[in-house]
Scaffold this motif. Structure first.
Motif, PDB file in Angstrom:
ATOM      1  N   LEU A 125      41.675  38.324  29.081  1.00  0.00           N
ATOM      2  CA  LEU A 125      40.895  37.460  28.191  1.00  0.00           C
ATOM      3  C   LEU A 125      41.510  36.064  28.139  1.00  0.00           C
ATOM      4  N   GLU A 126      42.843  36.015  28.061  1.00  0.00           N
ATOM      5  CA  GLU A 126      43.505  34.703  28.035  1.00  0.00           C
ATOM      6  C   GLU A 126      43.204  33.915  29.318  1.00  0.00           C
TER       7      GLU A 126
ATOM      8  N   LEU B 161      37.491  43.616  22.727  1.00  0.00           N
ATOM      9  CA  LEU B 161      38.923  43.616  22.415  1.00  0.00           C
ATOM     10  C   LEU B 161      39.209  43.271  20.963  1.00  0.00           C
TER      11      LEU B 161
ATOM     12  N   MET C 271      44.043  41.928  27.290  1.00  0.00           N
ATOM     13  CA  MET C 271      44.279  40.720  26.494  1.00  0.00           C
ATOM     14  C   MET C 271      44.688  39.565  27.396  1.00  0.00           C
ATOM     15  N   LYS C 272      45.510  39.890  28.399  1.00  0.00           N
ATOM     16  CA  LYS C 272      45.930  38.850  29.333  1.00  0.00           C
ATOM     17  C   LYS C 272      44.721  38.374  30.150  1.00  0.00           C
TER      18      LYS C 272
ATOM     19  N   ALA D  30      35.640  39.594  24.525  1.00  0.00           N
ATOM     20  CA  ALA D  30      36.369  39.353  23.278  1.00  0.00           C
ATOM     21  C   ALA D  30      35.938  40.365  22.209  1.00  0.00           C
TER      22      ALA D  30
ATOM     23  N   ASP E 146      46.271  44.651  31.719  1.00  0.00           N
ATOM     24  CA  ASP E 146      46.307  44.172  30.339  1.00  0.00           C
ATOM     25  C   ASP E 146      45.034  43.382  30.027  1.00  0.00           C
TER      26      ASP E 146
ATOM     27  N   ARG F 142      38.584  40.552  19.365  1.00  0.00           N
ATOM     28  CA  ARG F 142      38.971  39.157  19.117  1.00  0.00           C
ATOM     29  C   ARG F 142      37.749  38.394  18.620  1.00  0.00           C
TER      30      ARG F 142
END
Lengths: 761, 761
Positions: A454-455, A507, A451-452, A504, A449, A509
């Motif tokens: 990136l977090e 993705l 996004m995960k 980011a 994932d 963001r």
């Protein structure tokens, strides 16, 4: 059955791809002398076991003072030494700090000695003299004659099992010693606890818990012998223990099967005939004795030593054949030894059933990925992981997955900094995991994932308590008062932030992109315009007055000086060039770096930097300047990149035991060699663009996992043809000295036309 | 859901059986003074957690010398003490050696102190003064006011979770201390390693590894707080560590969540209002932090302290109601406190998911049984396990299954001797597991493979290296030169061998029966016919000349003298009687035993024997003579058995803190009380026959697991009616002073007609 399937698969692979026998080009002894810190022993690619000779029992201090061994003996083996203490099962490859060295095994004959003794007189203990004349180190195989008792020792390995073969002479007092105290980075209390069960006369299991560089580490084992021992015993070197229980009911030192304590050495005794071979298999597990046994059953059921050796070398050939080259014999040795060194760390840290120990010290099961450990990220984010994105994308996907699991298991909610065996030692600086994640996602390698991921990058880079990050966020730089390496930290964070920004952006963001793109400019805050060098800056905004551009110690830079670190803006060489005064001044300063003289006193206090690793003032033996030779491209002088790269390839990598100019650092030095010798380099991981240099090979064909192959060809190649006249990608001219990863993935050919003269135009 | 089901089940049980509220008769403070070694804290029946106050931090030695604390503080709490150090989660009940005391928690207010301080001045540390006036101990509940900071501490428990409730006064400096160094049987290096994760501001997990009486023991925990702590920290009391990694990047002492080391104490800080209650739940696991959390989720989801207390007392009532009696208030207190003490050890040693740590230090899953630990078998084979066969057969089946798993996991291939928490400490003598197995199988309790159990008995009893077994097998006795307790060992082995013989007979293995029936005669080999006492025998066959019949030290007997041990032939009192010279001499000698005076100097060196536990020369405070009062039956003088038993019941069991004449020994002393007060006793476990004595109760109704009930009734019962005139079983006269287990299982009534005069006939 599993073994058979693997063999069958490998046979199919063998048929589908014209494999060469490349194992002879791998020389594991390269880098074992002086600064390389590589080990010569046996391992399979990325194997959980690295079974290798240790030439000294390493102590952290002597007479209460740090003695440097913790640095010198990172790999357990020093080519300079004349004696071998034994063969242990875990080793770092090329690091600048040490640990591991688990479960040291040593064969002896005659009087039983359970102390290793001293190197100056091997009769004082179980260690033995040896000669390099009687030593052979190959990919997946190691052999040495132990002179003291005339025992031939041979080693090979599967992924999780070390395989020993000892050829004894006739004796009724042949011994195999299992030293549970020995270790690399050892000190009296490193071994926190040891537990051993002698299950029967050919099987021993147990574990030990160490408090070393990895603070809380437990390694389990199962050890089998090809021949039943006739007797066995132990000695406990701990201070006498207070009464606890009725252990005195047994003679625990002889033939007693349930052993535990802090400082133990065991011996197993045999009658041997002349030339009799006794084999030992030692399976490891991070989880349990049961799992170690399961690993053994899955990987090492038979006693055919040569079979294990063949299997290990088959695996190596399979991996080495991912790049086939045309080059001189010595270049092939350097190339394939480099390839070998890049395929050692990170190592598999997971049992055959998928279980592994997490950072939280609980047992986890890896679902859908192979768990890896040993992430020397300050080193390896630069070229090793980008190299994996090219030739080992499946493994790099798993490595990123392993790093994400580390993050999940981290109470601090941080990605790994320098992690090994369910621990983070936070060695070196930056949060370069984010570079590895960003590069793997941008190049389409990571299947998890994003996004995960990136977090995780965002959380890690906002850990205000960690190494000045709070001040860095608040002020845009770390004040020199706060942190001894305030400048390099600021520079590294700025690069890492750029990598997060790229991720980011990929993705979508844009909010995160904006924030981190801004943070990526923070290098400017430690750039002193008055001297146009990076420089420590105080909390009041002024630059530190008392400052030395050359010294690598105490000037605000980790393992480097301002001269080298001032070029550390890989994310924006263009802007750095402008800040330094434009292309001409920039190139001239690069010239000075490579041609100046850096006197010894300026790096005498920095273990990782030695004369061997320095060209002029350019420090190749340590990592921070690894991208610097490629910066000439930005200054419009690509021919200087070409010449410098070829010079570094020739000067810093030699096919000899002292052939590496610095620590191989888990393959980072080798990955630099591999990229550069093929003519390109990832200056800024997180970008999918490589900078072009000057290939050393005549031809290199990279077999990609997607089924394509990408070929680099160097027309008119020779030692003197170091300059590139022109470059064609699939027949079309390349004029920007760049190559994109996407183009590589499509397959095709990059053709360099070499020349003895720079193509100034 | 699981909790609800349990409640529902209990409610049904409640309806089907007229339960009494018996909890008020349980006085956990009985035995906490002087020799009882019981603990006053909170536990559920056989609970994995025993949460109890510790009145001192126990050290093995002071000024380098053994100081006796390891014996005195077996339960952590001494009624004589004036201060409480804190509340820890694991405790032995009534043992003669100490260990455990894990995870000590203590609430304080005001200045933070992380040292316990000294008992003579509680201001020196976190310990507090307390008064018994402000102390309440109930089954499943404990309360005390901590005077120093005026904090009310309350404790209760589920099976695997300790539940604390602390009532603070108003303060901005309220603390809950977690002492990871504290322990029972403590010494500097007992704690091998500690690992702690502060997962969030209400959850902490971790483990510690100790090297105590259990040599290699790891206990994991998960700890939750009802209110978020505002800050936290730790102090590491270990000596400064050598450099290992970049831990210095963090301030590890304050609000740092990843903690490890050898000597740690933590604190969690709160603002509190006047009268504010903060609750803490601590779940344990032998396997992992994850399992501790799973145990917490399964057993302790809410924060209703009174709910947990009610639940614990409901469980106690359910167990206590298995025997309902009519007796005086004090007798009821003694009876139900004894019942309570028999239902503490062995304890559940298994997570809710069935996982437990095996003797081999690997994780196992219990399939079809509940795994138990803490087997003090030299004590408990005598009456506790036989008592379980009567009132807890399902649990005893599981206990035997646990012992069989121990055997499976034993590298030595031995059944447990004195085992706790995945270790055997081999304390005391004999191989009395075989008695427990034999008795459970002969009484139809054990549902596992009886043939495998027999094999385990045979293997254990043939372990030649263990405590003279080899010589015992070869010669029929252990020569005094070989072993300091050669006589009692020979006697105990002979009894155990008889138990094996009975088991073999039951299973139709006549070959084994013959062998062991022969071994069962070996007591004769240490019986000196010239004096008609048991006596140490030398290798040459002669009896040791220098010998004392009275002394309990150095005379060849473990914790006893020849006077007591000479009656240790429970398997054949008839033959012993003949050997001693016939019924008359035998009875006279029993008379002498009970009426003689044993001066202090003869037992001064034996910790387990004190004046309080002695009647004449009969030592009831320790186990070897527990069957002796019943031997008069064989001599044709049952009225003396009756009188002696009633005398012992009255003299050795009182409803006071110093009410126990000796260590309760995991319930063995209490089981003696329970059997004897109901009028019968298992003189030789392995036989299904009980000897009849003299009941103390007026009436006792035993609810059997098979649905039947068995009632004992004493007609004309009083303090003076100690003699039995006649006995009827279901209305039919009993003339042999025996009761069979099979008859009990059928249900029915045993009626004693009591008299003030002996029924000599």
């Amino acid at each position: 059955m599993k073994g058979l399937l693997t063999l069958a698969f490998q046979f199919l692979f063998f048929l589908s791809y014209a494999q060469q026998n490349l194992v002879p080009y791998v020389r594991p002894l390269i880098g074992t002398e002086k600064m390389g810190h590589t080990f010569p022993g046996a391992t399979v690619p990325f194997g959980a076991v690295q079974l290798s000779p240790d030439t000294d029992t390493i102590s952290y201090e002597r007479n209460g003072k740090y003695n440097g061994d913790v640095y010198r003996y990172c790999a357990g083996y020093k080519y300079e030494d004349k004696t071998i203490v034994g063969f242990s099962h875990t080793h770092f490859s090329g690091t600048g700090h040490s640990d591991l060295g688990d479960f040291l095994v040593m064969p002896t004959q005659g009087r039983l000695q359970l102390n290793p003794g001293v190197a100056s007189d091997t009769k004082t203990g179980f260690r033995s003299a040896f000669s390099h004349d009687n030593e052979v180190a190959e990919a997946g195989y190691y052999r040495v004659k132990l002179d003291d008792d005339n025992i031939l020792a041979e080693l090979t390995a599967t992924n999780r099992v070390g395989v020993h073969q000892y050829t004894f002479s006739k004796s009724d007092a042949s011994h195999i010693i299992l030293d549970m105290m020995a270790g690399i980075y050892n000190y009296d209390e490193k071994v926190v606890w040891t537990y051993i069960r002698v299950v029967n006369d050919t099987l021993v299991t147990g574990y030990r818990h160490t408090n070393g560089w990895a603070r809380t580490r437990t390694e389990y084992f199962a050890m089998t012998f090809s021949k039943p021992f006739k007797s066995y015993g132990q000695q406990n070197f701990d201070k006498p223990q207070v009464y606890r229980g009725f252990w005195r009911k047994f003679d625990q030192n002889h033939n007693f099967p349930e052993i535990a304590g802090k400082r133990l050495r065991m011996h197993f005794d045999f009658d041997t005939q002349e030339g009799e071979k006794i084999k030992v298999k030692m399976a490891l597990s991070p989880v349990s004795q049961q799992n170690a046994l399961e690993n053994m059953r899955a990987e090492a059921t038979h006693w055919n030593f040569d079979g294990y050796k063949k299997q290990a070398q088959l695996q190596w050939n399979q991996e080495l054949n991912k790049i086939q080259i045309e080059a001189s014999e010595n270049e092939k040795i350097n190339f394939y030894t480099s390839l070998y060194h890049t395929f050692i760390n990170p190592t598999v840290y997971m049992d055959v059933n998928g279980q592994y120990k997490g950072l939280d010290q609980d047992v986890h099961k890896a679902e859908g990925f192979t768990n890896y450990t040993t992430f020397s990220l300050w080193d390896t984010y630069r070229a090793l992981h980008p190299f994996f994105n090219l030739v080992q994308p499946s493994r790099n996907n798993d490595m990123v997955a392993s790093m994400m699991k580390h993050y999940d298991q981290s109470t601090l909610k941080m990605l790994p900094v320098w992690s090994h065996y369910a621990n983070d030692n936070w060695c070196m600086s930056g949060y370069h995991s984010v570079s590895v994640l960003s590069d793997a996602i941008i190049k389409g390698v990571y299947k998890g994932d994003p996004m995960k991921a990136l977090e995780a990058c965002i959380a890690t880079s906002n850990h205000r308590d960690y190494e000045g990050i709070g001040a860095y966020i608040d002020r845009g730089y770390i004040p020199a008062e706060q942190n001894g390496t305030s400048v390099s930290n600021t520079l590294e964070y700025a690069y890492d932030d750029w990598a997060i920004a790229q991720l980011a952006k990929k993705l979508g963001r844009s909010d995160v992109y904006e924030t981190y793109q801004k943070r990526a400019q923070n290098w400017k805050n430690v750039f002193d315009n008055s001297i146009r060098f990076m420089r420590p800056r105080l909390a009041d905004g002024s630059f530190k007055k008392d400052f030395d551009l050359l010294s690598t110690h105490g000037q605000g830079f980790i393992e480097g000086n301002s001269w080298n670190f001032s070029f550390f803006v890989p994310q924006d060489p263009q802007a750095l060039m402008q800040a330094m005064g434009g292309a001409k001044i920039f190139a001239a300063r690069l010239d000075t770096l490579f041609s100046m003289h850096l006197p010894d006193q300026f790096f005498a206090e920095t273990e990782d930097i030695t004369r061997e690793g320095i060209i002029g003032g350019y420090i190749h033996g340590n990592e921070p300047a690894h991208h610097v030779a490629y910066l000439y491209n930005w200054a419009g002088q690509p021919w200087k990149t070409q010449a410098r790269v070829r010079m570094i390839l020739n000067m810093q990598y030699k096919p000899t035991s002292d052939g590496l100019g610095g620590n191989d650092d888990c393959g980072q030095m080798s990955a630099w060699y591999l990229f550069s010798s093929m003519g390109f380099y990832p200056v800024a991981p997180g970008s999918e663009v490589y900078a072009l240099g000057s290939p050393l090979v005549k031809n290199a064909k990279i077999q990609l996992e997607n089924g394509q192959s990408f070929t680099i060809e160097a027309i008119n190649q020779s030692d003197k043809h170091v300059y590139v006249e022109k470059v064609l990608l699939n027949g079309k001219p390349v004029t920007n000295w760049q190559l994109s990863h996407a183009d590589v993935l499509k397959g095709g050919k990059l053709t360099f036309y070499m020349s003895t003269k720079p193509a100034r135009k």
